[in-house]
Write a protein that holds these residues in place. Structure first.
Motif, PDB file in Angstrom:
ATOM      1  N   SER A 236       0.963  -0.954   0.017  1.00  0.00           N
ATOM      2  CA  SER A 236       0.077   0.158  -0.044  1.00  0.00           C
ATOM      3  C   SER A 236       0.953   1.251   0.027  1.00  0.00           C
ATOM      4  N   PHE A 237       0.641   2.253  -0.791  1.00  0.00           N
ATOM      5  CA  PHE A 237       0.917   3.507  -0.728  1.00  0.00           C
ATOM      6  C   PHE A 237       0.229   4.602   0.041  1.00  0.00           C
ATOM      7  N   ASP A 238       0.842   4.614   1.292  1.00  0.00           N
ATOM      8  CA  ASP A 238      -0.023   5.477   2.353  1.00  0.00           C
ATOM      9  C   ASP A 238       0.258   6.920   2.172  1.00  0.00           C
ATOM     10  N   ASP A 239      -0.870   7.386   2.540  1.00  0.00           N
ATOM     11  CA  ASP A 239      -0.648   9.099   2.865  1.00  0.00           C
ATOM     12  C   ASP A 239      -0.309   9.316   4.232  1.00  0.00           C
ATOM     13  N   TYR A 240       0.685  10.092   4.760  1.00  0.00           N
ATOM     14  CA  TYR A 240       0.986  10.047   5.941  1.00  0.00           C
ATOM     15  C   TYR A 240       1.775  11.482   6.356  1.00  0.00           C
ATOM     16  N   MET A 241       2.015  11.850   7.460  1.00  0.00           N
ATOM     17  CA  MET A 241       2.627  12.990   7.894  1.00  0.00           C
ATOM     18  C   MET A 241       3.818  12.425   8.900  1.00  0.00           C
ATOM     19  N   ASP A 242       4.998  12.323   8.790  1.00  0.00           N
ATOM     20  CA  ASP A 242       6.008  11.854   9.571  1.00  0.00           C
ATOM     21  C   ASP A 242       6.144  12.631  10.860  1.00  0.00           C
ATOM     22  N   ILE A 243       5.774  12.150  11.996  1.00  0.00           N
ATOM     23  CA  ILE A 243       5.938  12.794  13.170  1.00  0.00           C
ATOM     24  C   ILE A 243       7.312  13.148  13.577  1.00  0.00           C
ATOM     25  N   CYS A 244       8.527  12.677  12.978  1.00  0.00           N
ATOM     26  CA  CYS A 244       9.776  13.192  13.047  1.00  0.00           C
ATOM     27  C   CYS A 244      10.160  14.212  12.085  1.00  0.00           C
ATOM     28  N   ASP A 245       9.367  14.600  11.085  1.00  0.00           N
ATOM     29  CA  ASP A 245       9.753  15.642  10.391  1.00  0.00           C
ATOM     30  C   ASP A 245      10.054  17.045  11.422  1.00  0.00           C
ATOM     31  N   SER A 246      11.177  17.624  11.007  1.00  0.00           N
ATOM     32  CA  SER A 246      11.591  18.839  11.929  1.00  0.00           C
ATOM     33  C   SER A 246      10.810  20.080  11.798  1.00  0.00           C
ATOM     34  N   ASN A 248       7.124  20.070  10.303  1.00  0.00           N
ATOM     35  CA  ASN A 248       5.571  19.878  10.424  1.00  0.00           C
ATOM     36  C   ASN A 248       5.340  18.450  11.488  1.00  0.00           C
ATOM     37  N   GLY A 249       6.381  17.956  11.885  1.00  0.00           N
ATOM     38  CA  GLY A 249       5.840  16.991  12.851  1.00  0.00           C
ATOM     39  C   GLY A 249       6.052  17.245  14.360  1.00  0.00           C
ATOM     40  N   GLN A 250       6.227  16.398  15.049  1.00  0.00           N
ATOM     41  CA  GLN A 250       6.250  16.844  16.577  1.00  0.00           C
ATOM     42  C   GLN A 250       7.490  16.981  17.368  1.00  0.00           C
ATOM     43  N   ARG A 251       8.550  17.153  16.554  1.00  0.00           N
ATOM     44  CA  ARG A 251       9.992  17.082  17.287  1.00  0.00           C
ATOM     45  C   ARG A 251      10.173  18.246  18.337  1.00  0.00           C
ATOM     46  N   SER A 252       9.101  19.249  18.691  1.00  0.00           N
ATOM     47  CA  SER A 252       9.167  20.011  19.529  1.00  0.00           C
ATOM     48  C   SER A 252       8.933  19.300  21.064  1.00  0.00           C
ATOM     49  N   ASN A 253       8.533  18.136  20.759  1.00  0.00           N
ATOM     50  CA  ASN A 253       8.118  17.397  22.080  1.00  0.00           C
ATOM     51  C   ASN A 253       9.430  16.652  22.276  1.00  0.00           C
ATOM     52  N   THR A 255      10.198  14.033  24.069  1.00  0.00           N
ATOM     53  CA  THR A 255      10.214  12.423  23.773  1.00  0.00           C
ATOM     54  C   THR A 255      10.289  12.303  22.479  1.00  0.00           C
ATOM     55  N   VAL A 256       9.491  12.868  21.665  1.00  0.00           N
ATOM     56  CA  VAL A 256       9.576  12.529  20.052  1.00  0.00           C
ATOM     57  C   VAL A 256      10.962  12.666  19.674  1.00  0.00           C
ATOM     58  N   ALA A 257      11.352  14.031  20.133  1.00  0.00           N
ATOM     59  CA  ALA A 257      12.883  14.086  19.522  1.00  0.00           C
ATOM     60  C   ALA A 257      13.845  13.228  19.683  1.00  0.00           C
ATOM     61  N   ALA A 258      14.019  12.813  21.070  1.00  0.00           N
ATOM     62  CA  ALA A 258      14.674  11.788  21.356  1.00  0.00           C
ATOM     63  C   ALA A 258      14.616  10.346  20.918  1.00  0.00           C
ATOM     64  N   ASN A 259      13.373  10.131  20.640  1.00  0.00           N
ATOM     65  CA  ASN A 259      12.870   8.629  19.941  1.00  0.00           C
ATOM     66  C   ASN A 259      13.237   8.851  18.448  1.00  0.00           C
ATOM     67  N   CYS A 260      12.915  10.142  17.891  1.00  0.00           N
ATOM     68  CA  CYS A 260      13.198   9.980  16.347  1.00  0.00           C
ATOM     69  C   CYS A 260      14.725   9.959  16.125  1.00  0.00           C
ATOM     70  N   LEU A 261      15.513  10.520  16.788  1.00  0.00           N
ATOM     71  CA  LEU A 261      16.916  10.685  16.755  1.00  0.00           C
ATOM     72  C   LEU A 261      17.433   8.990  16.708  1.00  0.00           C
ATOM     73  N   TYR A 349       7.197   6.625  18.019  1.00  0.00           N
ATOM     74  CA  TYR A 349       8.094   7.863  18.565  1.00  0.00           C
ATOM     75  C   TYR A 349       7.418   8.578  19.751  1.00  0.00           C
ATOM     76  N   LEU A 350       5.972   8.615  20.123  1.00  0.00           N
ATOM     77  CA  LEU A 350       5.458   9.263  20.810  1.00  0.00           C
ATOM     78  C   LEU A 350       5.108   8.569  22.278  1.00  0.00           C
ATOM     79  N   LYS A 351       4.514   7.253  21.844  1.00  0.00           N
ATOM     80  CA  LYS A 351       4.277   6.426  22.982  1.00  0.00           C
ATOM     81  C   LYS A 351       5.477   5.558  23.345  1.00  0.00           C
ATOM     82  N   GLY A 352       6.358   5.333  22.616  1.00  0.00           N
ATOM     83  CA  GLY A 352       7.493   4.671  22.869  1.00  0.00           C
ATOM     84  C   GLY A 352       7.163   2.906  22.725  1.00  0.00           C
ATOM     85  N   VAL A 353       6.351   2.573  21.988  1.00  0.00           N
ATOM     86  CA  VAL A 353       6.005   1.111  22.079  1.00  0.00           C
ATOM     87  C   VAL A 353       6.684   0.242  21.158  1.00  0.00           C
ATOM     88  N   ALA A 354       7.557  -0.462  21.542  1.00  0.00           N
ATOM     89  CA  ALA A 354       8.587  -1.357  20.912  1.00  0.00           C
ATOM     90  C   ALA A 354       8.377  -2.002  19.878  1.00  0.00           C
TER      91      ALA A 354
END
Length: 386
Positions: A236-246, A248-253, A255-261, A349-354
């Motif tokens: 499937s070619f999905d439409d999505y917004m990457d939470i790790c985008d610097s 439009n994502g949520q890297r200001s959080n 937790t998200v910044a650390a998990n994305c890195l 990246y937000l909830k940290g579910v492995a």
């Protein structure tokens, strides 16, 4: 088979049956390209000694029977039927399901109350279900312009027992022209997730001839289907917004910044489209095919609670007039639902579910190059009421 008998002066009925249901079919689809043949057909070609255009090169020719050159720039007249037949793919798949069930039921009257006879019904059932959906080997390979799909194979069995009673409590009494109760319960034992018991209680009350009150409390569930549990999934070619985008994502959080890195998305990473341009806040279609719709063997059944209360007014002084008012509330927990790419990324990246992080893969620049999503069990409740 069915019959009747008398027990303690009361009439009883019984039945027993066996049901076999089998469905099988084949699907054939056209209109997609065979990418392996297309690559050879569009590759090097040369004029052989017989004046025939042949795939390959004079030093390394491809046998005439193994390839038909395709002059994609030559216009319709250059697209021979042989060339088109060679580069096109015929998709094939087979599917089928089989259900076998054996049932035994009995019903009758236990004893008589002043308001009427207490009736009961009970029964046993054994049911086995198996099914498959198998794309051809070529369709599974991904060498077609169609989206590749994996095979689905699964089976389960269930043993069930139920008991129901209808109890007339009062009849033709002051403020109780009719009062009756209905009680029922069903026990189910599934081979793929365990056992469950679901019950129901309802009442009907007519204090006077013109007015009826009714209500129900019931438990329910929906067992995962074969596809929910054993589905092979598809590309499937999905439409999505990457939470790790610097941007439009949520890297200001933090937790998200650390998990994305840690997950391979460097500082300043931007999600890009197929042309390599950064995407806007709305996201973009994935540049590579993700894996979608795979079954989840750890799914449990959906469970529900239903409550209803209703009133019916049928005034005798206005013939033909009936007015009713009903209230109901349905609460569903453990809802089985197909999840999307955004949900998978958020859970990682937000909830940290492995378990969700394990199905995401990024390249050196941080771009998502692989992601798998299927069915999940949402623990929160869903309510419907009126």
């Amino acid at each position: 088979l069915e019959g009747d008998f008398t027990l303690a002066g009361k009439a009883w009925n019984w039945s027993a049956g066996y049901n076999h249901n089998s469905v099988a079919g084949n699907i054939k689809g056209t209109g997609n390209l065979n990418l392996l043949n297309l690559k050879k057909a569009l590759g090097p070609s040369f004029m052989n000694a017989s004046g025939v255009v042949q795939c390959g090169t004079a030093a390394n020719p491809i046998a005439l029977g193994d390839c038909v050159p395709f002059n994609i720039l030559g216009g319709p007249s250059a697209s021979s039927k042989q060339a088109l037949d060679y580069v096109m793919a015929v998709g094939q798949s087979t599917y089928g399901s089989t259900i076998n069930s054996a049932t035994a039921d009995i019903s009758g009257e236990l004893f008589t109350l002043p308001a009427g006879a207490v009736g009961i019904a009970g029964g046993l059932e054994h049911r086995s279900v198996r099914g498959y959906d198998q794309p051809g080997q070529f369709e599974q390979s991904g060498y077609s312009s169609d989206l590749a799909g994996n095979a689905t194979y699964g089976n389960y069995s269930v043993k069930e027992a139920y008991l129901e009673a209808n109890i007339p409590v009062l009849k033709d009494k002051p403020f109780a022209k009719l009062l009756s109760l209905n009680l029922a319960s069903r026990y189910s034992d599934y081979s793929n997730f365990g056992s469950t018991t679901n019950s129901k209680a309802s009442f009907m009350w007519k204090p006077v001839d013109d007015f009826l009150a009714r209500g129900t409390w019931a438990e329910g569930f929906r067992a995962p289907s074969l596809g929910d549990t054993f589905g092979g999934g598809t590309q499937s070619f999905d439409d999505y917004m990457d939470i790790c985008d610097s941007v439009n994502g949520q890297r200001s959080n933090p937790t998200v910044a650390a998990n994305c890195l840690a997950g391979g998305a460097p500082v300043g990473y931007r999600q890009v489209d197929q042309s390599g341009n950064p995407v806007d806040a709305g996201g973009n279609q994935s540049n590579v095919a993700f894996q979608a719709g795979a079954g989840n063997a750890s799914l449990k059944p959906e469970i529900a609670k239903t409550k209803t209360l209703g009133f019916v007014y049928n005034p005798s002084f206005v013939p033909g007039l009936t007015a009713s008012l009903d209230w109901f509330k349905v609460s569903v927990k453990n809802r089985i639902t197909a999840i999307d790419a955004d949900f998978v990324l958020d859970q990682c990246y937000l909830k940290g579910v492995a378990s969700y992080c394990s199905v995401i893969k990024r390249d050196a620049a941080g771009n998502v190059i692989a992601l798998a999503r299927g069915n999940a069990l949402l623990q929160r409740a869903c309510h419907t009421h009126q």
